[in-house]
Design an enzyme around this catalytic site. Structure first.
Site, PDB file in Angstrom:
ATOM      1  N   ASN A 130      -5.841  26.852 -53.551  1.00  0.00           N
ATOM      2  CA  ASN A 130      -7.010  27.703 -53.292  1.00  0.00           C
ATOM      3  C   ASN A 130      -7.464  28.219 -54.647  1.00  0.00           C
ATOM      4  O   ASN A 130      -6.847  29.110 -55.212  1.00  0.00           O
ATOM      5  CB  ASN A 130      -6.627  28.865 -52.361  1.00  0.00           C
ATOM      6  CG  ASN A 130      -7.783  29.842 -52.179  1.00  0.00           C
ATOM      7  OD1 ASN A 130      -8.900  29.572 -52.606  1.00  0.00           O
ATOM      8  ND2 ASN A 130      -7.502  30.975 -51.554  1.00  0.00           N
ATOM      9  N   TRP A 131      -8.532  27.615 -55.141  1.00  0.00           N
ATOM     10  CA  TRP A 131      -9.008  27.982 -56.483  1.00  0.00           C
ATOM     11  C   TRP A 131      -9.724  29.336 -56.498  1.00  0.00           C
ATOM     12  O   TRP A 131     -10.081  29.833 -57.564  1.00  0.00           O
ATOM     13  CB  TRP A 131      -9.944  26.896 -57.016  1.00  0.00           C
ATOM     14  CG  TRP A 131      -9.221  25.711 -57.600  1.00  0.00           C
ATOM     15  CD1 TRP A 131      -7.861  25.548 -57.711  1.00  0.00           C
ATOM     16  CD2 TRP A 131      -9.822  24.537 -58.172  1.00  0.00           C
ATOM     17  NE1 TRP A 131      -7.586  24.346 -58.312  1.00  0.00           N
ATOM     18  CE2 TRP A 131      -8.764  23.702 -58.606  1.00  0.00           C
ATOM     19  CE3 TRP A 131     -11.134  24.108 -58.349  1.00  0.00           C
ATOM     20  CZ2 TRP A 131      -8.998  22.460 -59.215  1.00  0.00           C
ATOM     21  CZ3 TRP A 131     -11.364  22.884 -58.948  1.00  0.00           C
ATOM     22  CH2 TRP A 131     -10.306  22.062 -59.379  1.00  0.00           C
ATOM     23  N   HIS A 137      -9.250  34.098 -44.870  1.00  0.00           N
ATOM     24  CA  HIS A 137      -8.395  34.533 -45.984  1.00  0.00           C
ATOM     25  C   HIS A 137      -8.436  36.060 -46.063  1.00  0.00           C
ATOM     26  O   HIS A 137      -9.484  36.670 -45.790  1.00  0.00           O
ATOM     27  CB  HIS A 137      -8.889  33.913 -47.292  1.00  0.00           C
ATOM     28  CG  HIS A 137      -7.903  34.083 -48.400  1.00  0.00           C
ATOM     29  ND1 HIS A 137      -7.791  35.256 -49.100  1.00  0.00           N
ATOM     30  CD2 HIS A 137      -6.955  33.258 -48.893  1.00  0.00           C
ATOM     31  CE1 HIS A 137      -6.815  35.132 -49.993  1.00  0.00           C
ATOM     32  NE2 HIS A 137      -6.289  33.933 -49.891  1.00  0.00           N
ATOM     33  N   GLU A 164       0.056  34.540 -45.116  1.00  0.00           N
ATOM     34  CA  GLU A 164      -0.058  35.095 -46.463  1.00  0.00           C
ATOM     35  C   GLU A 164       0.038  36.619 -46.405  1.00  0.00           C
ATOM     36  O   GLU A 164      -0.971  37.294 -46.137  1.00  0.00           O
ATOM     37  CB  GLU A 164      -1.408  34.719 -47.082  1.00  0.00           C
ATOM     38  CG  GLU A 164      -1.642  33.243 -47.222  1.00  0.00           C
ATOM     39  CD  GLU A 164      -2.627  32.928 -48.340  1.00  0.00           C
ATOM     40  OE1 GLU A 164      -2.277  32.102 -49.186  1.00  0.00           O
ATOM     41  OE2 GLU A 164      -3.713  33.526 -48.381  1.00  0.00           O
ATOM     42  N   GLY A 183      -3.063  31.305 -57.920  1.00  0.00           N
ATOM     43  CA  GLY A 183      -2.889  31.257 -59.381  1.00  0.00           C
ATOM     44  C   GLY A 183      -2.205  30.009 -59.912  1.00  0.00           C
ATOM     45  O   GLY A 183      -2.680  29.389 -60.872  1.00  0.00           O
TER      46      GLY A 183
HETATM   47  P1  13P Z   1      -1.534  33.573 -55.319  1.00  0.00           P
HETATM   48  O1  13P Z   1      -0.803  32.246 -55.210  1.00  0.00           O
HETATM   49  O2  13P Z   1      -2.318  33.714 -56.579  1.00  0.00           O
HETATM   50  O3  13P Z   1      -0.620  34.730 -55.029  1.00  0.00           O
HETATM   51  O4  13P Z   1      -2.633  33.554 -54.144  1.00  0.00           O
HETATM   52  C1  13P Z   1      -2.239  33.257 -52.866  1.00  0.00           C
HETATM   53  C2  13P Z   1      -3.437  33.024 -52.034  1.00  0.00           C
HETATM   54  O5  13P Z   1      -4.158  33.957 -51.709  1.00  0.00           O
HETATM   55  C3  13P Z   1      -3.755  31.655 -51.644  1.00  0.00           C
HETATM   56  O6  13P Z   1      -4.751  31.629 -50.673  1.00  0.00           O
END
Ligand code: 13P
Length: 252
Positions: free
Chosen positions: A9-10, A95, A167, A235
Protein backbone atom coordinates in the site's frame (compact mmCIF):
# COMPACT_ATOMS: atom_id res chain seq x y z
CA UNK A 1 -4.89 -24.23 1.00
CA UNK A 2 -4.98 -20.45 0.96
CA UNK A 3 -2.24 -18.91 -1.18
CA UNK A 4 -0.31 -16.21 0.71
CA UNK A 5 -0.76 -12.66 -0.56
CA UNK A 6 1.58 -9.76 0.13
CA UNK A 7 0.29 -6.35 -0.91
CA UNK A 8 2.06 -3.01 -1.03
CA UNK A 9 0.00 0.00 0.00
CA UNK A 10 1.95 2.96 -1.30
CA UNK A 11 -0.47 5.43 0.30
CA UNK A 12 0.27 8.99 -0.94
CA UNK A 13 3.86 8.34 -1.98
CA UNK A 14 5.74 8.34 -5.30
CA UNK A 15 5.65 10.46 -8.43
CA UNK A 16 5.17 8.83 -11.83
CA UNK A 17 8.91 8.68 -12.47
CA UNK A 18 9.48 7.10 -9.08
CA UNK A 19 6.74 4.55 -9.74
CA UNK A 20 8.28 3.68 -13.08
CA UNK A 21 11.69 3.24 -11.53
CA UNK A 22 10.25 0.98 -8.82
CA UNK A 23 8.68 -1.22 -11.51
CA UNK A 24 11.95 -1.51 -13.41
CA UNK A 25 13.72 -2.58 -10.23
CA UNK A 26 11.08 -4.97 -8.91
CA UNK A 27 10.74 -6.95 -12.13
CA UNK A 28 14.04 -8.85 -11.89
CA UNK A 29 13.74 -9.15 -8.11
CA UNK A 30 10.42 -10.99 -8.32
CA UNK A 31 10.99 -12.79 -11.62
CA UNK A 32 9.94 -16.43 -11.43
CA UNK A 33 8.31 -16.01 -8.04
CA UNK A 34 4.91 -17.70 -7.96
CA UNK A 35 4.52 -19.13 -4.47
CA UNK A 36 3.01 -15.93 -3.13
CA UNK A 37 0.53 -13.55 -4.75
CA UNK A 38 1.96 -10.03 -4.89
CA UNK A 39 0.24 -6.77 -5.69
CA UNK A 40 0.87 -3.04 -5.47
CA UNK A 41 -1.86 -0.57 -4.56
CA UNK A 42 -0.71 2.78 -5.87
CA UNK A 43 -2.15 6.30 -6.07
CA UNK A 44 -4.63 6.52 -8.97
CA UNK A 45 -2.29 8.68 -11.05
CA UNK A 46 0.32 5.92 -11.16
CA UNK A 47 -1.97 2.98 -11.95
CA UNK A 48 -1.51 3.17 -15.72
CA UNK A 49 2.27 3.06 -15.29
CA UNK A 50 2.04 -0.01 -13.08
CA UNK A 51 -0.33 -1.73 -15.49
CA UNK A 52 2.06 -1.15 -18.37
CA UNK A 53 5.32 -1.83 -16.57
CA UNK A 54 4.19 -4.90 -14.62
CA UNK A 55 2.61 -6.68 -17.58
CA UNK A 56 3.34 -10.41 -17.59
CA UNK A 57 5.09 -10.28 -14.22
CA UNK A 58 2.24 -11.81 -12.22
CA UNK A 59 2.32 -8.78 -9.91
CA UNK A 60 -1.22 -7.46 -9.44
CA UNK A 61 -2.20 -3.81 -9.46
CA UNK A 62 -4.66 -2.23 -7.06
CA UNK A 63 -6.25 1.11 -6.21
CA UNK A 64 -6.49 2.48 -2.68
CA UNK A 65 -10.06 3.75 -2.76
CA UNK A 66 -13.08 4.31 -4.99
CA UNK A 67 -16.59 5.73 -4.80
CA UNK A 68 -19.46 3.25 -5.09
CA UNK A 69 -21.15 4.53 -8.25
CA UNK A 70 -20.48 3.85 -11.92
CA UNK A 71 -20.28 7.57 -12.68
CA UNK A 72 -21.88 10.81 -11.61
CA UNK A 73 -21.47 14.17 -9.95
CA UNK A 74 -18.90 13.11 -7.34
CA UNK A 75 -16.12 15.65 -7.70
CA UNK A 76 -12.69 14.29 -6.99
CA UNK A 77 -13.73 10.65 -6.86
CA UNK A 78 -12.78 7.61 -8.94
CA UNK A 79 -15.34 4.98 -9.91
CA UNK A 80 -15.08 1.19 -9.99
CA UNK A 81 -16.05 1.33 -13.66
CA UNK A 82 -12.97 3.45 -14.35
CA UNK A 83 -10.78 1.02 -12.44
CA UNK A 84 -12.26 -1.91 -14.34
CA UNK A 85 -11.65 -0.07 -17.60
CA UNK A 86 -7.97 0.18 -16.66
CA UNK A 87 -7.74 -3.54 -15.87
CA UNK A 88 -7.17 -3.05 -12.16
CA UNK A 89 -7.27 -6.19 -10.00
CA UNK A 90 -7.70 -5.02 -6.41
CA UNK A 91 -9.06 -2.09 -4.44
CA UNK A 92 -8.34 -1.33 -0.81
CA UNK A 93 -11.56 -0.44 1.01
CA UNK A 94 -12.07 0.96 4.49
CA UNK A 95 -8.43 1.61 5.33
CA UNK A 96 -8.24 3.17 8.79
CA UNK A 97 -6.80 6.35 7.25
CA UNK A 98 -10.03 6.62 5.21
CA UNK A 99 -12.18 5.81 8.24
CA UNK A 100 -10.37 8.20 10.59
CA UNK A 101 -9.26 11.12 8.41
CA UNK A 102 -12.06 11.08 5.82
CA UNK A 103 -14.78 9.91 8.21
CA UNK A 104 -15.88 6.92 6.15
CA UNK A 105 -18.47 4.89 8.02
CA UNK A 106 -19.52 1.24 7.85
CA UNK A 107 -22.46 2.00 5.54
CA UNK A 108 -20.26 3.64 2.91
CA UNK A 109 -17.68 0.87 3.21
CA UNK A 110 -20.37 -1.78 2.76
CA UNK A 111 -21.54 -0.06 -0.43
CA UNK A 112 -17.97 0.14 -1.71
CA UNK A 113 -17.35 -3.57 -1.18
CA UNK A 114 -20.54 -4.51 -3.01
CA UNK A 115 -19.74 -2.10 -5.81
CA UNK A 116 -16.21 -3.50 -6.21
CA UNK A 117 -17.68 -6.93 -6.99
CA UNK A 118 -20.11 -5.44 -9.49
CA UNK A 119 -17.10 -4.27 -11.50
CA UNK A 120 -14.93 -7.35 -11.12
CA UNK A 121 -12.54 -5.84 -8.59
CA UNK A 122 -11.26 -7.84 -5.64
CA UNK A 123 -11.78 -5.81 -2.44
CA UNK A 124 -9.11 -5.73 0.25
CA UNK A 125 -11.28 -4.80 3.21
CA UNK A 126 -9.42 -3.26 6.13
CA UNK A 127 -10.58 -3.52 9.73
CA UNK A 128 -8.80 -2.51 12.90
CA UNK A 129 -9.16 -1.14 16.40
CA UNK A 130 -7.88 2.06 18.03
CA UNK A 131 -5.45 1.84 20.93
CA UNK A 132 -8.10 2.73 23.52
CA UNK A 133 -10.39 0.04 22.16
CA UNK A 134 -7.60 -2.52 22.44
CA UNK A 135 -6.88 -1.42 26.00
CA UNK A 136 -10.59 -1.75 26.85
CA UNK A 137 -10.56 -5.34 25.54
CA UNK A 138 -12.82 -4.48 22.60
CA UNK A 139 -10.54 -5.56 19.74
CA UNK A 140 -12.53 -8.53 18.47
CA UNK A 141 -15.89 -6.84 18.96
CA UNK A 142 -14.81 -3.73 17.02
CA UNK A 143 -13.08 -5.59 14.18
CA UNK A 144 -15.74 -8.28 13.77
CA UNK A 145 -18.38 -5.52 13.78
CA UNK A 146 -16.60 -3.68 10.94
CA UNK A 147 -16.12 -6.93 9.05
CA UNK A 148 -19.64 -8.32 9.31
CA UNK A 149 -21.16 -4.97 8.43
CA UNK A 150 -19.08 -4.78 5.25
CA UNK A 151 -20.07 -8.32 4.22
CA UNK A 152 -23.80 -7.88 4.78
CA UNK A 153 -24.84 -7.53 1.13
CA UNK A 154 -22.52 -10.20 -0.27
CA UNK A 155 -23.17 -13.77 -1.32
CA UNK A 156 -21.09 -16.53 0.31
CA UNK A 157 -19.27 -16.90 -3.00
CA UNK A 158 -18.27 -13.24 -2.95
CA UNK A 159 -17.18 -13.51 0.68
CA UNK A 160 -14.89 -16.43 -0.20
CA UNK A 161 -13.04 -14.38 -2.78
CA UNK A 162 -12.43 -11.29 -0.73
CA UNK A 163 -9.30 -10.32 1.10
CA UNK A 164 -9.51 -8.96 4.62
CA UNK A 165 -6.69 -6.99 6.21
CA UNK A 166 -6.55 -6.77 9.98
CA UNK A 167 -4.67 -3.56 10.73
CA UNK A 168 -4.62 -2.41 14.35
CA UNK A 169 -4.53 1.39 14.08
CA UNK A 170 -1.90 1.74 16.81
CA UNK A 171 0.49 -0.45 14.79
CA UNK A 172 0.29 1.52 11.53
CA UNK A 173 3.41 3.52 10.75
CA UNK A 174 4.43 3.49 14.39
CA UNK A 175 6.98 0.70 14.40
CA UNK A 176 4.80 -1.01 17.02
CA UNK A 177 3.95 -4.33 15.45
CA UNK A 178 1.34 -6.51 17.11
CA UNK A 179 2.95 -9.68 18.39
CA UNK A 180 2.49 -12.53 15.97
CA UNK A 181 0.35 -14.25 18.59
CA UNK A 182 -1.90 -11.21 19.11
CA UNK A 183 -2.37 -10.83 15.36
CA UNK A 184 -3.10 -14.54 15.04
CA UNK A 185 -5.64 -14.47 17.89
CA UNK A 186 -7.59 -11.57 16.38
CA UNK A 187 -7.47 -12.97 12.85
CA UNK A 188 -8.60 -16.37 14.12
CA UNK A 189 -11.56 -14.68 15.83
CA UNK A 190 -12.41 -12.83 12.60
CA UNK A 191 -12.37 -16.10 10.67
CA UNK A 192 -14.69 -17.56 13.30
CA UNK A 193 -17.06 -14.60 12.90
CA UNK A 194 -17.20 -15.32 9.14
CA UNK A 195 -17.77 -19.02 9.87
CA UNK A 196 -20.64 -18.25 12.24
CA UNK A 197 -22.42 -16.27 9.55
CA UNK A 198 -21.45 -17.96 6.27
CA UNK A 199 -20.28 -21.42 7.34
CA UNK A 200 -16.87 -22.93 8.01
CA UNK A 201 -16.17 -23.87 4.38
CA UNK A 202 -16.50 -20.23 3.31
CA UNK A 203 -14.44 -18.94 6.23
CA UNK A 204 -11.63 -21.38 5.43
CA UNK A 205 -11.28 -19.85 1.96
CA UNK A 206 -11.07 -16.17 2.92
CA UNK A 207 -7.55 -14.80 2.94
CA UNK A 208 -6.90 -12.57 5.94
CA UNK A 209 -3.80 -10.40 6.05
CA UNK A 210 -2.10 -8.61 8.91
CA UNK A 211 -0.97 -5.00 8.46
CA UNK A 212 0.90 -2.57 10.70
CA UNK A 213 4.69 -2.11 10.71
CA UNK A 214 5.36 -5.30 8.75
CA UNK A 215 9.01 -5.45 7.64
CA UNK A 216 11.37 -8.05 6.18
CA UNK A 217 12.57 -8.71 9.77
CA UNK A 218 9.17 -9.68 11.19
CA UNK A 219 7.22 -11.00 8.19
CA UNK A 220 8.32 -14.60 8.56
CA UNK A 221 7.12 -14.94 12.12
CA UNK A 222 3.77 -13.35 11.26
CA UNK A 223 3.32 -15.57 8.20
CA UNK A 224 4.10 -18.67 10.26
CA UNK A 225 0.80 -18.25 12.11
CA UNK A 226 -1.88 -20.62 10.81
CA UNK A 227 -4.56 -17.98 10.25
CA UNK A 228 -2.37 -15.19 8.82
CA UNK A 229 -2.45 -15.45 5.04
CA UNK A 230 -0.59 -12.35 4.03
CA UNK A 231 0.46 -8.81 4.80
CA UNK A 232 -0.65 -5.34 3.77
CA UNK A 233 2.47 -3.22 3.93
CA UNK A 234 2.95 0.54 3.94
CA UNK A 235 6.41 1.94 4.68
CA UNK A 236 8.40 -1.21 3.97
CA UNK A 237 6.79 -1.61 0.54
CA UNK A 238 8.21 1.61 -0.89
CA UNK A 239 11.68 0.26 -1.71
CA UNK A 240 11.95 -2.55 -4.28
CA UNK A 241 14.52 -4.58 -2.31
CA UNK A 242 12.40 -4.45 0.82
CA UNK A 243 9.15 -5.33 -0.99
CA UNK A 244 10.88 -8.20 -2.80
CA UNK A 245 12.14 -9.56 0.53
CA UNK A 246 8.61 -9.41 1.93
CA UNK A 247 7.18 -11.31 -1.02
CA UNK A 248 10.04 -13.83 -0.87
CA UNK A 249 9.73 -14.31 2.89
CA UNK A 250 9.75 -18.09 2.51
CA UNK A 251 13.26 -17.99 1.08
CA UNK A 252 14.89 -16.01 3.91
P1 13P B 1 2.90 0.53 7.74
O1 13P B 1 3.36 -0.78 7.13
O2 13P B 1 3.66 1.71 7.25
O3 13P B 1 2.78 0.44 9.23
O4 13P B 1 1.40 0.75 7.18
C1 13P B 1 0.49 -0.26 7.31
C2 13P B 1 -0.70 0.05 6.49
O5 13P B 1 -1.47 0.94 6.83
C3 13P B 1 -0.91 -0.69 5.26
O6 13P B 1 -2.18 -0.46 4.74
Amino acid sequence: MRKPIIVANWKMYKTRVEAEQFCEEIRPLLAGQDKVDAAICAPALQLDILKAKLQNTGIGVGAQNMYPAAEGAFTGEISPRMLQDMGIDYVIIGHSERREIFKEDNELIKAKVKSAYEYGLCPILCVGERLEQREAGETVEVCAGQLLSALEDLTAEEVEQMIVAYEPIWAIGTGKVATAQDAEDTIKALRQAIADKYGAATAEKVRIQYGGSVKPENVKELMAQPNIDGALVGGASLKPESFAKLVRYQEA
